[in-house]
Design an enzyme around this catalytic site. Sequence first.
Site, PDB file in Angstrom:
ATOM      1  N   HIS A 231       0.832  -1.096  -0.140  1.00 26.94           N
ATOM      2  CA  HIS A 231       0.004  -0.107  -0.012  1.00 26.94           C
ATOM      3  C   HIS A 231       0.928   1.251  -0.079  1.00 26.94           C
ATOM      4  O   HIS A 231       2.098   1.043  -0.253  1.00 26.94           O
ATOM      5  CB  HIS A 231      -1.036   0.117   1.243  1.00 26.94           C
ATOM      6  CG  HIS A 231      -0.278  -0.182   2.499  1.00 26.94           C
ATOM      7  ND1 HIS A 231       0.771   0.714   3.144  1.00 26.94           N
ATOM      8  CD2 HIS A 231      -0.391  -1.288   3.261  1.00 26.94           C
ATOM      9  CE1 HIS A 231       0.989   0.142   4.143  1.00 26.94           C
ATOM     10  NE2 HIS A 231       0.442  -1.101   4.409  1.00 26.94           N
TER      11      HIS A 231
ATOM     12  N   HIS B 137       4.363   1.190   2.289  1.00 24.44           N
ATOM     13  CA  HIS B 137       5.242   0.401   1.271  1.00 24.44           C
ATOM     14  C   HIS B 137       5.681   1.214   0.425  1.00 24.44           C
ATOM     15  O   HIS B 137       6.846   1.188   0.222  1.00 24.44           O
ATOM     16  CB  HIS B 137       4.873  -0.844   0.886  1.00 24.44           C
ATOM     17  CG  HIS B 137       4.143  -1.597   1.900  1.00 24.44           C
ATOM     18  ND1 HIS B 137       3.034  -2.145   1.998  1.00 24.44           N
ATOM     19  CD2 HIS B 137       4.838  -2.373   3.073  1.00 24.44           C
ATOM     20  CE1 HIS B 137       2.727  -2.993   3.008  1.00 24.44           C
ATOM     21  NE2 HIS B 137       4.000  -3.229   3.733  1.00 24.44           N
TER      22      HIS B 137
ATOM     23  N   GLN C  31       7.663   3.333  10.732  1.00 20.90           N
ATOM     24  CA  GLN C  31       7.699   3.570  12.027  1.00 20.90           C
ATOM     25  C   GLN C  31       6.393   3.139  12.746  1.00 20.90           C
ATOM     26  O   GLN C  31       6.209   2.983  13.938  1.00 20.90           O
ATOM     27  CB  GLN C  31       7.548   5.061  12.295  1.00 20.90           C
ATOM     28  CG  GLN C  31       7.450   5.669  13.717  1.00 20.90           C
ATOM     29  CD  GLN C  31       8.338   5.112  14.762  1.00 20.90           C
ATOM     30  OE1 GLN C  31       9.627   5.033  14.104  1.00 20.90           O
ATOM     31  NE2 GLN C  31       8.137   4.804  16.071  1.00 20.90           N
TER      32      GLN C  31
END
Length: 285
Positions: free
Chosen positions: A34, A37, A149
């Site tokens: 998505h 990424h 993160q």
Amino acid sequence: MKLCKTVAELREEIALAKAAGKTIGLVPTMGALHEGHASLIKAAAMENELVVVSVFVNPTQFGPNEDLDAYPRTLDADCKLAESMGADIVFAPSPAEMYPSEDMTWVEVTGDITKVLCGRTRPIHFRGVTTVVSKLFNLAQPDHAYFGQKDAQQAEVIKRMVKDLFFNVQLRIMPIVREVDGLAKSSRNTYLSKAERAAAVVLSSSLETAKTLFDAGERDSKKLVEGVKKLIGDEPMADIDYVEMYALPGLKPVPEVLTEGQYLLAVAVKFGSTRLIDNVILEVK
């Protein structure tokens, strides 16, 4: 872009790149790519001459009754997205290719760093993560490796592994990518019903409220944590796994009053059968 499905194919491509003196960036993923990424792949393409994206649903990081079989597998779409973001190689091995021996060799980070947060209820998860990531590091030999993160505990665990095992790779931990309404991008968002999807926004909104209080001067760690718990608990569809805060780096215990340093405020919550995570970093300067 080249699709490699075997270790031998990937090793051949990496050997050619190394011989040509190219810098290598690695983006490890489990597929179902998505925008989150995509941001990692784009960052890797800007910083390296060869970008490798792994697409591998890693069975060793799933525990009993978790969603291994249901995890989305969309290799064709993943390859298109990876290529559009600048990937040169997609490495999509089978489980047998990555785990060729019945008697496993494990890479495991021990201690509290893998026992808190997600590690408390997923005791084998991070052993599976560090084992597969170490294999990918050995195969791709990257100069830089890119992680999000959103998976904050995973990032801290991999940092520890890289430090302790002297991996010659620089980690890049990239910011969380969010939907317009704030929900963190996740492959698991596709599991949510319409009502659950609407309810899940409480994760980002509660963390944002905590950050607003923190920025206004609140330094009582218990008040910040309890405030997030209350906001999420007020959502009927939310089933809280944890709302916790730890000091960075290394997920260390926090004082009652936050002093100089960085702190991770993290949540894991189920909506129906779908477990979502999110976090925010608070920094006292």
